[in-house]
Design an enzyme around this catalytic site. Structure first.
Site, mmCIF file in Angstrom:
data_model
loop_
_atom_site.group_PDB
_atom_site.id
_atom_site.type_symbol
_atom_site.label_atom_id
_atom_site.label_comp_id
_atom_site.label_asym_id
_atom_site.label_seq_id
_atom_site.Cartn_x
_atom_site.Cartn_y
_atom_site.Cartn_z
ATOM 1 N N LYS A 68 66.770 25.858 20.743
ATOM 2 C CA LYS A 68 67.424 26.330 21.966
ATOM 3 C C LYS A 68 66.927 25.462 23.111
ATOM 4 C CE LYS A 68 66.426 30.312 24.255
ATOM 5 N NZ LYS A 68 66.536 31.742 24.606
ATOM 6 N N HIS A 138 69.000 40.294 35.531
ATOM 7 C CA HIS A 138 70.059 40.122 34.526
ATOM 8 C C HIS A 138 69.694 40.746 33.181
ATOM 9 C CE1 HIS A 138 73.257 38.146 32.302
ATOM 10 N NE2 HIS A 138 72.352 37.749 31.430
ATOM 11 N N GLN A 139 68.455 40.556 32.778
ATOM 12 C CA GLN A 139 68.029 40.961 31.433
ATOM 13 C C GLN A 139 67.868 42.485 31.292
ATOM 14 O OE1 GLN A 139 67.621 38.732 28.843
ATOM 15 N NE2 GLN A 139 67.149 40.522 27.597
ATOM 16 N N ASN A 160 62.510 48.401 41.088
ATOM 17 C CA ASN A 160 62.630 46.975 41.368
ATOM 18 C C ASN A 160 62.078 46.714 42.759
ATOM 19 O OD1 ASN A 160 63.601 44.419 40.239
ATOM 20 N ND2 ASN A 160 64.847 44.353 42.098
ATOM 21 N N GLY A 288 56.103 40.231 24.445
ATOM 22 C CA GLY A 288 57.267 39.513 23.893
ATOM 23 C C GLY A 288 57.416 38.184 24.600
HETATM 24 P P1 NAD Z 1 66.305 37.638 36.919
HETATM 25 O O1 NAD Z 1 65.995 36.467 37.751
HETATM 26 O O2 NAD Z 1 67.711 38.085 36.807
HETATM 27 O O3 NAD Z 1 65.449 38.901 37.423
HETATM 28 C C1 NAD Z 1 64.102 38.759 37.778
HETATM 29 C C2 NAD Z 1 63.498 40.117 38.035
HETATM 30 O O4 NAD Z 1 62.106 39.946 38.357
HETATM 31 C C3 NAD Z 1 64.120 40.841 39.241
HETATM 32 O O5 NAD Z 1 64.136 42.222 38.974
HETATM 33 C C4 NAD Z 1 63.142 40.520 40.373
HETATM 34 O O6 NAD Z 1 63.181 41.466 41.425
HETATM 35 C C5 NAD Z 1 61.838 40.605 39.595
HETATM 36 N N1 NAD Z 1 60.731 39.906 40.233
HETATM 37 C C6 NAD Z 1 60.616 38.579 40.483
HETATM 38 N N2 NAD Z 1 59.426 38.310 41.047
HETATM 39 C C7 NAD Z 1 58.775 39.499 41.166
HETATM 40 C C8 NAD Z 1 57.524 39.882 41.683
HETATM 41 N N3 NAD Z 1 56.688 38.985 42.207
HETATM 42 N N4 NAD Z 1 57.185 41.188 41.627
HETATM 43 C C9 NAD Z 1 58.017 42.104 41.105
HETATM 44 N N5 NAD Z 1 59.234 41.803 40.571
HETATM 45 C C10 NAD Z 1 59.603 40.516 40.634
HETATM 46 O O7 NAD Z 1 65.678 37.328 35.489
HETATM 47 P P2 NAD Z 1 66.009 37.994 34.073
HETATM 48 O O8 NAD Z 1 66.991 37.175 33.358
HETATM 49 O O9 NAD Z 1 66.247 39.439 34.274
HETATM 50 O O10 NAD Z 1 64.600 37.764 33.346
HETATM 51 C C11 NAD Z 1 63.443 38.405 33.844
HETATM 52 C C12 NAD Z 1 62.224 37.634 33.389
HETATM 53 O O11 NAD Z 1 62.142 37.705 31.971
HETATM 54 C C13 NAD Z 1 62.258 36.146 33.734
HETATM 55 O O12 NAD Z 1 61.016 35.773 34.268
HETATM 56 C C14 NAD Z 1 62.515 35.444 32.430
HETATM 57 O O13 NAD Z 1 61.895 34.183 32.366
HETATM 58 C C15 NAD Z 1 61.910 36.421 31.444
HETATM 59 N N6 NAD Z 1 62.535 36.364 30.127
HETATM 60 C C16 NAD Z 1 61.714 36.428 29.057
HETATM 61 C C17 NAD Z 1 62.254 36.378 27.793
HETATM 62 C C18 NAD Z 1 61.362 36.503 26.601
HETATM 63 O O14 NAD Z 1 61.809 36.310 25.482
HETATM 64 N N7 NAD Z 1 60.136 36.880 26.782
HETATM 65 C C19 NAD Z 1 63.637 36.243 27.619
HETATM 66 C C20 NAD Z 1 64.455 36.244 28.743
HETATM 67 C C21 NAD Z 1 63.882 36.319 30.008
#
Ligand code: NAD
Length: 309
Positions: A68, A138-139, A160, A288
């Protein structure tokens, strides 16, 4: 060989929380034997504040070989598209020829949600009442639905740091018969027996002593060096599980703990070679980190479901 191109729309038509759960659970188990992930490449581009890289692996049992490519573009929201963007490439393990290129966003969302759900299924107490969701990007709605598939909850509490449209979350809660509301972070954490954190945070979101006995936390946001969601005071006293130990210690939540702490793979739990929760008071944490084989397992499931059409 013709290279098939599979779009997000085609993927969304065949991949769902149920078959993603099976694909991810099976590949976590395979990772205990011959399937392995290659070292992750993840770099700051120095452009658009983006993180970009590759996750790759091979599962000889299923023949899933590929990678990926993609990452996280934090400014995408303003452009009306998801911050996470990726594409998946599947190769023929017998010849090395590229078989298919798949859009990676739906797969990423469902495979990440499935990983948390597998951990909840294996580690949460049997009859929780309250589910806490920390982060509403988004996630988050994918995480919520996957969690509600494996346990019933009376109430969902959501926090949030800034206001977001939660209509999708409310729809999902209604579908699964749970009440749903926003709450202060302290109430979310103290009241929930199962918590998913899914943020892009670089420091602990809340003090560890807010977490009640018996809680299971799936920490899903930390996937890069320097990121962090949980208080080390909590993770050091919890029972610790992860998808992959090397990733967990380098780019996951447990990078913030000393290198000698014991971490168990969720695959060992699935295989029955390690034990999980042994009483209702233990706090369990699943880190995870997101492994390439999760993507490949779901991509393979999609390619098979679509067939030659
Ligand atoms: P997104 O950008 O749509 O959402 C980010 C979220 O994090 C929002 O709710 C935002 O308010 C919050 N946030 C950011 N900085 C913050 C802080 N300092 N304090 C509190 N909240 C904070 O991203 P997403 O697609 O929802 O993904 C969320 C996170 O999960 C990302 O960091 C992404 O890299 C990670 N992710 C991990 C995996 C995995 O397999 N582990 C997979 C997908 C995404």
């Amino acid at each position: 060989m013709t290279i098939r191109s599979i779009s997000e729309q085609q993927i969304a038509a065949v991949l769902n929380p149920e078959n993603a759960f099976s694909a991810v659970q099976d590949v976590f188990a395979s990772m205990e034997s011959e399937a392995w992930n290659f070292p992750v490449v993840r770099e700051s581009l120095g452009y658009q504040d983006a993180l970009y890289g590759f996750k790759s692996g091979f599962d000889p049992a299923s023949g899933a070989l590929g990678l990926k490519a993609g990452g996280y573009w934090p400014n995408n929201g303003a452009k009306g598209i998801a911050n996470h963007q990726s594409s998946i490439f599947l190769f023929d393990p017998d010849t090395g020829q590229c078989k298919a290129i798949l859009a990676g966003n739906t797969i990423t969302a469902l495979r990440t949600a499935a990983a948390a759900a597998v951990s909840i299924d294996r580690l949460a107490i049997a009859a929780p009442t309250t589910f806490g969701l920390v982060g509403t990007g988004h996630q988050s709605a994918f995480q919520l639905e996957a969690a509600l598939r494996v346990r019933s909850f009376r109430e969902i509490l959501i926090w949030n740091r800034s206001g977001r449209d939660l209509s999708k979350h409310h729809q999902i809660a209604e579908k699964y018969g749970a009440a749903c509301r926003e709450a202060e972070l302290e109430e979310v954490v103290r009241s929930s027996q199962v918590i998913i954190t899914i943020t892009s945070c670089f420091e602990a979101l809340f003090p560890g002593d807010w977490v009640s006995l018996g809680t299971h936390i799936a920490a899903m946001g930390t996937d890069t060096k320097g990121k962090q969601e949980l208080d080390p005071a909590l993770t050091s006293r919890a029972l610790r599980f992860t998808d992959e130990i090397v990733q967990s210690r380098t780019i996951g939540e447990f990078q913030h703990l000393s290198s000698d702490v014991v971490i168990t793979t969720i695959g060992a739990l699935i295989r029955g070679t390690a034990s999980g929760r042994t009483d209702e008071e233990q706090v369990t944490v699943f880190d995870g980190t997101g492994v390439g084989l999760q993507d490949l397992a779901c991509a393979q499931a999609v390619a098979e479901a679509i067939g030659d059409s």
